[in-house]
Write a protein that holds these residues in place. Structure first.
Motif, PDB file in Angstrom:
ATOM      1  N   UNK A   1     127.366  82.089  57.511  1.00  0.00           N
ATOM      2  CA  UNK A   1     128.365  82.565  58.458  1.00  0.00           C
ATOM      3  C   UNK A   1     129.751  82.229  57.931  1.00  0.00           C
ATOM      4  N   UNK A   2     130.681  83.154  58.127  1.00  0.00           N
ATOM      5  CA  UNK A   2     132.027  82.974  57.582  1.00  0.00           C
ATOM      6  C   UNK A   2     133.010  83.747  58.442  1.00  0.00           C
ATOM      7  N   UNK A   3     134.018  83.050  58.933  1.00  0.00           N
ATOM      8  CA  UNK A   3     135.088  83.670  59.725  1.00  0.00           C
ATOM      9  C   UNK A   3     134.541  84.538  60.857  1.00  0.00           C
ATOM     10  N   UNK A   4     133.538  84.010  61.558  1.00  0.00           N
ATOM     11  CA  UNK A   4     133.025  84.673  62.748  1.00  0.00           C
ATOM     12  C   UNK A   4     132.000  85.753  62.509  1.00  0.00           C
ATOM     13  N   UNK A   5     131.527  85.879  61.271  1.00  0.00           N
ATOM     14  CA  UNK A   5     130.533  86.914  60.957  1.00  0.00           C
ATOM     15  C   UNK A   5     129.399  86.315  60.137  1.00  0.00           C
ATOM     16  N   UNK A   6     128.241  86.965  60.202  1.00  0.00           N
ATOM     17  CA  UNK A   6     127.074  86.553  59.429  1.00  0.00           C
ATOM     18  C   UNK A   6     126.844  87.533  58.290  1.00  0.00           C
ATOM     19  N   UNK A   7     126.399  87.007  57.155  1.00  0.00           N
ATOM     20  CA  UNK A   7     126.160  87.824  55.968  1.00  0.00           C
ATOM     21  C   UNK A   7     124.846  87.416  55.307  1.00  0.00           C
ATOM     22  N   UNK A   8     124.055  88.400  54.942  1.00  0.00           N
ATOM     23  CA  UNK A   8     122.814  88.179  54.210  1.00  0.00           C
ATOM     24  C   UNK A   8     123.032  88.614  52.765  1.00  0.00           C
ATOM     25  N   UNK A   9     122.783  87.711  51.825  1.00  0.00           N
ATOM     26  CA  UNK A   9     122.900  88.059  50.409  1.00  0.00           C
ATOM     27  C   UNK A   9     121.519  87.972  49.778  1.00  0.00           C
ATOM     28  N   UNK A  10     121.315  88.712  48.701  1.00  0.00           N
ATOM     29  CA  UNK A  10     119.959  88.871  48.182  1.00  0.00           C
ATOM     30  C   UNK A  10     119.961  89.365  46.741  1.00  0.00           C
ATOM     31  N   UNK A  11     118.859  89.119  46.052  1.00  0.00           N
ATOM     32  CA  UNK A  11     118.581  89.786  44.782  1.00  0.00           C
ATOM     33  C   UNK A  11     117.988  91.154  45.096  1.00  0.00           C
ATOM     34  N   UNK A  12     118.381  92.174  44.333  1.00  0.00           N
ATOM     35  CA  UNK A  12     117.728  93.480  44.406  1.00  0.00           C
ATOM     36  C   UNK A  12     117.151  93.786  43.031  1.00  0.00           C
ATOM     37  N   UNK A  13     115.924  94.311  43.022  1.00  0.00           N
ATOM     38  CA  UNK A  13     115.181  94.437  41.770  1.00  0.00           C
ATOM     39  C   UNK A  13     114.490  95.791  41.679  1.00  0.00           C
ATOM     40  N   UNK A  14     114.293  96.297  40.458  1.00  0.00           N
ATOM     41  CA  UNK A  14     113.507  97.517  40.296  1.00  0.00           C
ATOM     42  C   UNK A  14     112.006  97.259  40.331  1.00  0.00           C
ATOM     43  N   UNK A  15     111.608  95.962  40.331  1.00  0.00           N
ATOM     44  CA  UNK A  15     110.195  95.607  40.235  1.00  0.00           C
ATOM     45  C   UNK A  15     109.713  94.901  41.490  1.00  0.00           C
ATOM     46  N   UNK A  16     108.456  95.146  41.855  1.00  0.00           N
ATOM     47  CA  UNK A  16     107.852  94.436  42.982  1.00  0.00           C
ATOM     48  C   UNK A  16     107.158  93.150  42.543  1.00  0.00           C
ATOM     49  N   UNK A  17     107.311  92.766  41.283  1.00  0.00           N
ATOM     50  CA  UNK A  17     106.683  91.557  40.747  1.00  0.00           C
ATOM     51  C   UNK A  17     107.759  90.486  40.576  1.00  0.00           C
ATOM     52  N   UNK A  18     107.868  89.581  41.565  1.00  0.00           N
ATOM     53  CA  UNK A  18     108.968  88.620  41.522  1.00  0.00           C
ATOM     54  C   UNK A  18     108.839  87.637  40.370  1.00  0.00           C
ATOM     55  N   UNK A  19     107.630  87.473  39.827  1.00  0.00           N
ATOM     56  CA  UNK A  19     107.459  86.533  38.721  1.00  0.00           C
ATOM     57  C   UNK A  19     107.755  87.171  37.361  1.00  0.00           C
ATOM     58  N   UNK A  20     107.961  88.465  37.336  1.00  0.00           N
ATOM     59  CA  UNK A  20     108.168  89.182  36.077  1.00  0.00           C
ATOM     60  C   UNK A  20     109.649  89.178  35.743  1.00  0.00           C
ATOM     61  N   UNK A  21     110.017  88.412  34.712  1.00  0.00           N
ATOM     62  CA  UNK A  21     111.425  88.263  34.340  1.00  0.00           C
ATOM     63  C   UNK A  21     111.850  89.226  33.232  1.00  0.00           C
ATOM     64  N   UNK A  22     111.104  90.297  33.052  1.00  0.00           N
ATOM     65  CA  UNK A  22     111.484  91.276  32.022  1.00  0.00           C
ATOM     66  C   UNK A  22     112.396  92.361  32.585  1.00  0.00           C
ATOM     67  N   UNK A  23     112.575  92.394  33.907  1.00  0.00           N
ATOM     68  CA  UNK A  23     113.407  93.423  34.539  1.00  0.00           C
ATOM     69  C   UNK A  23     114.775  92.862  34.903  1.00  0.00           C
ATOM     70  N   UNK A  24     115.863  93.517  34.511  1.00  0.00           N
ATOM     71  CA  UNK A  24     117.188  93.100  34.986  1.00  0.00           C
ATOM     72  C   UNK A  24     117.269  93.244  36.512  1.00  0.00           C
ATOM     73  N   UNK A  25     117.984  92.326  37.140  1.00  0.00           N
ATOM     74  CA  UNK A  25     118.158  92.358  38.587  1.00  0.00           C
ATOM     75  C   UNK A  25     119.638  92.226  38.924  1.00  0.00           C
ATOM     76  N   UNK A  26     119.962  92.508  40.192  1.00  0.00           N
ATOM     77  CA  UNK A  26     121.354  92.424  40.642  1.00  0.00           C
ATOM     78  C   UNK A  26     121.421  91.705  41.979  1.00  0.00           C
ATOM     79  N   UNK A  27     122.651  91.482  42.452  1.00  0.00           N
ATOM     80  CA  UNK A  27     122.892  90.821  43.726  1.00  0.00           C
ATOM     81  C   UNK A  27     123.620  91.764  44.670  1.00  0.00           C
ATOM     82  N   UNK A  28     123.310  91.623  45.961  1.00  0.00           N
ATOM     83  CA  UNK A  28     123.939  92.464  46.973  1.00  0.00           C
ATOM     84  C   UNK A  28     124.157  91.634  48.232  1.00  0.00           C
ATOM     85  N   UNK A  29     124.956  92.186  49.166  1.00  0.00           N
ATOM     86  CA  UNK A  29     125.273  91.481  50.411  1.00  0.00           C
ATOM     87  C   UNK A  29     125.406  92.500  51.533  1.00  0.00           C
ATOM     88  N   UNK A  30     125.107  92.069  52.753  1.00  0.00           N
ATOM     89  CA  UNK A  30     125.238  92.943  53.921  1.00  0.00           C
ATOM     90  C   UNK A  30     125.583  92.107  55.138  1.00  0.00           C
TER      91      UNK A  30
END
Length: 426
Positions: free
Chosen positions: A328-357
């Motif tokens: 929470x920041x300045x009266x609002x809540x924010x969810x941040x997360x990794x976004x990935x092209x793969x459904x295999x969270x243990x597979x580190x061969x795929x580049x990933x990114x970060x996002x927020x909402x």
């Protein structure tokens, strides 16, 4: 406490052209035509699964912890040494850069052993660190793991092991700065049972009556309470659909919060300032392809039920969520997360990114925080820290796994500024 992470890496041929094309499409076109959002390297050192003390919430307390302050971070290195470092509240820099400020303990469990590193416990008496520690002088195993706790005594860290905690692992401390009797929860190392203790009676272990529902990987303290939120499934359910539950360590009550047919993964509950500090929670659903935000509201029958008020979806080229958290920041809540092209969270061969909402159901404010496709990187285990400049998201980066580098290549710790601005003075 982050859900347990597998150390297994699938060996692949590296960053594929198909994956590159998808990420370039996500970024908007060619790299030259896209403004790359800045990522700032904090250190080149590998600092796995670091956890920030309570200054992460934007409230610096220089007098806390006997004058050491609360702008601290803890982690266990690959060699089992537990270190404590500082974070500069004004700039966001780590000091020292490699995090090796104070050596707190040795023989502690690296992340790869049980899927989690040290965690903080907050209370009226100050901050403590809880962690998995092996018995000294014997082989490391599930049987020799136990629960360690580090406490500040006259300006120095004193370590101890909870009595009769052999065969226990992955502790997490409660998060209530005003609590005079903070608590720790943990699991048996084989994940067959869950337990908790109060610090006023640390020698007494209390079994949680939820081992038939969960192995404990997703459990987290609800900040400001003595309640644990977790994901699990009723063994009597023929579909074994995971739902969200809470367990109150004061009353012993177990409550199921969700009941639909869509499986859940992980959960966070927090006080949402935009709803007069009501407790809300979120979870991932639909095989991690959605984040659902719940609020307890009355239906047409007048009965209050946990109800989805917002559904967050990722970009089509990066359709899976990993490691989401909330602040929470300045009266609002924010969810941040990794976004990935793969459904295999243990597979580190795929580049990933970060996002927020944000969580406002009337606003579509999903935003990418990283978009550099010129240097494929895996972004891991993001954590927030609200500096004097505003909320920063910190994360580990690595060069993706290839056949040549089957464990990937460390790229250090980085942060990205959320752009939400400095904390408002009160």
């Amino acid at each position: 406490m982050p859900a347990a992470r597998s150390s297994r890496l699938l060996r692949r041929g590296g960053f594929t052209s198909a994956c590159a094309a998808a990420l370039l499409a996500f970024a908007g076109a060619s790299p030259a035509a896209t403004t790359t959002l800045p990522e700032v390297q904090v250190t080149k050192s590998a600092i796995p699964d670091y956890e920030f003390d309570s200054a992460r919430n934007g409230k610096l307390c220089s007098s806390c912890n006997g004058g050491l302050g609360n702008a601290l971070f803890a982690f266990t290195a690959a060699d089992g040494q537990l270190w404590l470092g500082n974070i500069d509240f004004q700039t966001g820099a780590f000091y020292p850069p490699d995090g090796h400020g104070v050596l707190v303990d040795t023989d502690t469990a690296p992340v790869a052993d049980f899927g989690n590193g040290p965690e903080w416990m907050s209370g009226a008496a100050g901050s403590r660190i809880v962690y998995t520690r092996y018995q000294s002088g014997v082989a490391h195993s599930e049987a020799t793991a136990q629960i360690g706790i580090a406490t500040l005594v006259n300006g120095s860290w004193s370590t101890a092991v909870l009595p009769n905690s052999a065969g226990r692992a992955t502790p997490d401390g409660s998060k209530d700065d005003s609590d005079t009797d903070p608590r720790v929860n943990y699991i048996s190392a084989d994940k067959s049972a869950l337990f908790w203790r109060r610090m006023s009676n640390a020698g007494t272990e209390v079994a949680m009556p939820i081992s038939d529902l969960t192995g404990g990987n997703s459990r987290r303290w609800v900040p400001g309470t003595r309640t644990i939120i977790f994901q699990g499934h009723n063994p009597a359910d023929p579909q074994l659909v995971d739902q969200v539950y809470t367990y109150d360590t004061d009353s012993g009550a177990v409550e199921q919060l969700t009941f639909d047919t869509v499986g859940k993964y992980g959960a966070f509950m927090w006080k949402a300032p935009e709803y007069n500090n009501e407790y809300l929670f979120f979870t991932m659903a639909d095989f991690r392809r959605k984040i659902l935000v719940y609020r307890k509201i009355a239906g047409t029958d007048g009965v209050k039920r946990w109800t989805v008020i917002k559904t967050i979806t990722p970009p089509t080229q990066l359709p899976y969520f990993w490691s989401p958290e909330v602040f929470s920041h300045n009266g609002r809540s924010y969810i941040f997360t990794v976004v990935s092209p793969s459904n295999k969270f243990w597979d580190k061969s795929y580049p990933t990114h970060l996002a927020i909402s944000g969580i406002d159901p009337l606003k579509q404010n999903f935003k990418m925080l990283t978009n550099d496709t010129t240097k494929p990187r895996v972004r891991l285990d993001p954590e927030y820290f609200i500096t004097a400049k505003g909320p920063f998201i910190y994360y580990n980066r690595m060069v993706p796994v290839t056949d040549t580098y089957p464990d990937g290549v460390n790229d250090g710790v980085w942060y990205v500024d959320t752009g939400l601005g400095a904390p408002l003075s009160k």
